[in-house]
Write an enzyme that holds these catalytic residues in place. Structure first.
Site, PDB file in Angstrom:
ATOM      1  N   ASP A 104      37.288  18.524  34.738  1.00 44.32           N
ATOM      2  CA  ASP A 104      36.953  19.878  35.250  1.00 44.32           C
ATOM      3  C   ASP A 104      37.164  19.773  36.804  1.00 44.32           C
ATOM      4  O   ASP A 104      37.416  18.617  37.350  1.00 44.32           O
ATOM      5  CB  ASP A 104      35.232  19.921  35.179  1.00 44.32           C
ATOM      6  CG  ASP A 104      34.701  18.609  35.579  1.00 44.32           C
ATOM      7  OD1 ASP A 104      35.246  17.512  35.791  1.00 44.32           O
ATOM      8  OD2 ASP A 104      33.343  18.921  35.740  1.00 44.32           O
ATOM      9  N   GLU A 181      32.600  15.727  35.065  1.00 49.57           N
ATOM     10  CA  GLU A 181      32.062  14.840  36.336  1.00 49.57           C
ATOM     11  C   GLU A 181      31.674  15.609  37.690  1.00 49.57           C
ATOM     12  O   GLU A 181      30.793  15.055  38.120  1.00 49.57           O
ATOM     13  CB  GLU A 181      33.425  14.187  36.779  1.00 49.57           C
ATOM     14  CG  GLU A 181      33.127  12.996  37.936  1.00 49.57           C
ATOM     15  CD  GLU A 181      33.357  13.482  39.085  1.00 49.57           C
ATOM     16  OE1 GLU A 181      33.223  12.596  40.102  1.00 49.57           O
ATOM     17  OE2 GLU A 181      33.740  14.661  39.439  1.00 49.57           O
TER      18      GLU A 181
END
Length: 464
Positions: A104, A181
């Site tokens: 991400d 994350e």
């Protein structure tokens, strides 16, 4: 005598100049840049990582790294590949090493109703949120490359270089790509697994990914520095209570502090929280062998009332304050401090609630020393310079080495320049990673590692 930050002599296996040259020759900078840009240009906001994950999976499969998918949900899998782990160590090494990077990318959410409350239109229009390219100066542009698919590409190509150079590893290297994350976090009405971030990424990988590393590296931009410590964070909801009053019958007081609507008390509350935050920042500074940590505090958002129902003000409003937690501080300490600051105000009532808590962690310096030594030796061979502690900003945030240090796996974060790297920067980082793999895992007897099964999963993927 002052203890050195990094002692290259502690690396379990000493990489020769000949091995370094062979691995360096096997790194194709153009291929590395192309991989980073390709991955960076796959849309991968938080909760939308699947396409990028599948590209990494297919790349690993094509290169013979036997990937598997392990996810809490089918839409957000972790990707786990591996190399080595079958041979007898030659002259040291034999430990297992895990590399991780996140799929991400920092960006607006893509939910228009949310983003317009956070960003200006000009900010939303910035092409670097989602597009990556090589500019006229030879620098890679785009936030997805910087954070974090550039470092991810570096360890993927590093592993390929070892295989291409015919260097077998005695210990195993796991190469992993994780969702979530950066975020988000489940909070209030935005709750449930759909809003999970870190819990379905490296946390889930550690517990369910079929990995058991001796050491771990969170591959992120650190300008080639290294740290084995990282901050956590807590988000506190500070609710302020007052009295709703039908607007036509309201007699507004002269001073805002006397107004029944709690929104009018926000100025005093913000001042009190800001003063507490400055004290917290000063008291939380850490100076260790791994470098400095400078935790920070910021009010993240405010909620109060309902714009479609505006006839009588509101009885409740809330501030959400983000508090960085050094590895040696707990959320409870921050909660006590915030509560004490609020008690000093003239309010009808208040409540402090920790809606997110993630503590920070640090590796034991003695236990992480062989890994730091391996990165130091690799840095010296690759860049001709000594390894340095990372800038405090890189140890004052959450990175996924925290997950492994939490579970007593000595872990660091280290990698390429965070801002506008060149192709040469990526190649240099890839070589550092490859040499670190060799220095930790050791060289195996008998040439290249077999492409045969090396785990309980065999050749069958177990997606979920």
């Amino acid at each position: 005598m002052t203890q050195p930050f990094a002692d290259a002599a502690l690396a379990p296996y000493t990489v020769s100049e000949e091995e370094c040259a062979a691995i360096a020759a096997a790194i194709d900078t153009d291929e590395l840049v192309e991989l980073a840009l390709t991955l960076g240009n796959i849309p991968s906001r938080s909760r939308e990582e699947l396409a990028a994950a599948m590209h990494v999976h297919d790349w690993m499969k094509a290169e013979g790294f036997r990937p598997r998918l392990v996810g809490a949900t089918p839409e957000r899998p972790n990707v786990i590949g591996e190399y080595g782990g079958q041979g007898i160590p030659v002259h040291g090494g034999g430990a297992n090493l895990l590399f991780t990077a996140h799929l991400d990318t920092e960006s607006p959410s893509g939910i228009a109703e949310h983003d317009r409350f956070r960003y200006r239109e000009s900010t939303l229009a910035d092409p670097e949120w989602s597009k990556c390219w090589l500019d006229e100066e030879g620098r890679l542009r785009g936030y997805p490359v910087s954070n974090d698919r550039g470092p991810m590409s570096c360890f993927l190509i590093a592993t390929k270089a070892l295989k291409k150079a015919g260097i077998a590893l005695a210990g195993k290297t796991w190469i992993t790509a994780c969702p979530g994350e950066i975020g988000p976090e489940p909070i209030e009405e935005f709750s449930g697994i759909a809003y999970n971030g870190k819990d379905i990424g490296a946390h889930y990988l550690f517990h369910h990914g079929g990995v058991a590393p001796d050491y771990a590296i969170a591959a992120e931009g650190t300008d080639f520095g290294l740290t084995w410590q990282g901050c956590g964070y807590a988000l506190f909801k500070v609710s302020i209570f007052g009295q709703g009053m039908f607007t036509p019958i309201l007699d507004a007081p002269e001073f805002a502090a006397e107004h029944p609507n709690p929104i009018y008390r926000l100025g005093a509350v913000i001042d009190a929280l800001h003063a507490w935050g400055q004290d917290w920042e000063r008291e939380s500074v850490m100076e260790t062998l791994s470098g400095a940590i400078h935790p920070k505090v910021q009010i993240a958002s405010v909620r109060g009332g309902m714009p479609i129902d505006f006839g009588a003000g509101t009885e409740v409003c809330a501030l959400y304050i983000e508090v960085s937690l050094s590895p040696r501080r707990k959320a409870a300490e921050a909660m006590h401090g915030i509560t004490a600051a609020m008690r000093g105000l003239d309010l009808a009532g208040f409540e402090v609630e920790p809606v997110v808590v993630r503590h920070g962690f640090e590796a034991n310096p003695a236990e992480v020393a062989p890994l730091v030594g391996a990165v130091a030796a690799a840095t010296q061979l690759t860049r001709g310079e000594e390894l340095q502690p990372a800038h405090p900003v890189y140890s004052s945030m959450w990175r996924d080495h925290n997950v492994f240090n939490m579970h007593r796996i000595p872990a660091v974060t280290t990698g390429m320049p965070r801002w506008r790297p060149t192709g040469a920067d990526l190649a240099s980082s890839a070589l550092v990673y490859a040499l670190t793999m060799l220095a930790i895992c050791g060289r195996a007897e008998g040439g290249p590692a077999s492409d045969g099964p090396t785990s309980v999963y065999g050749d069958n993927e177990s997606p979920f």
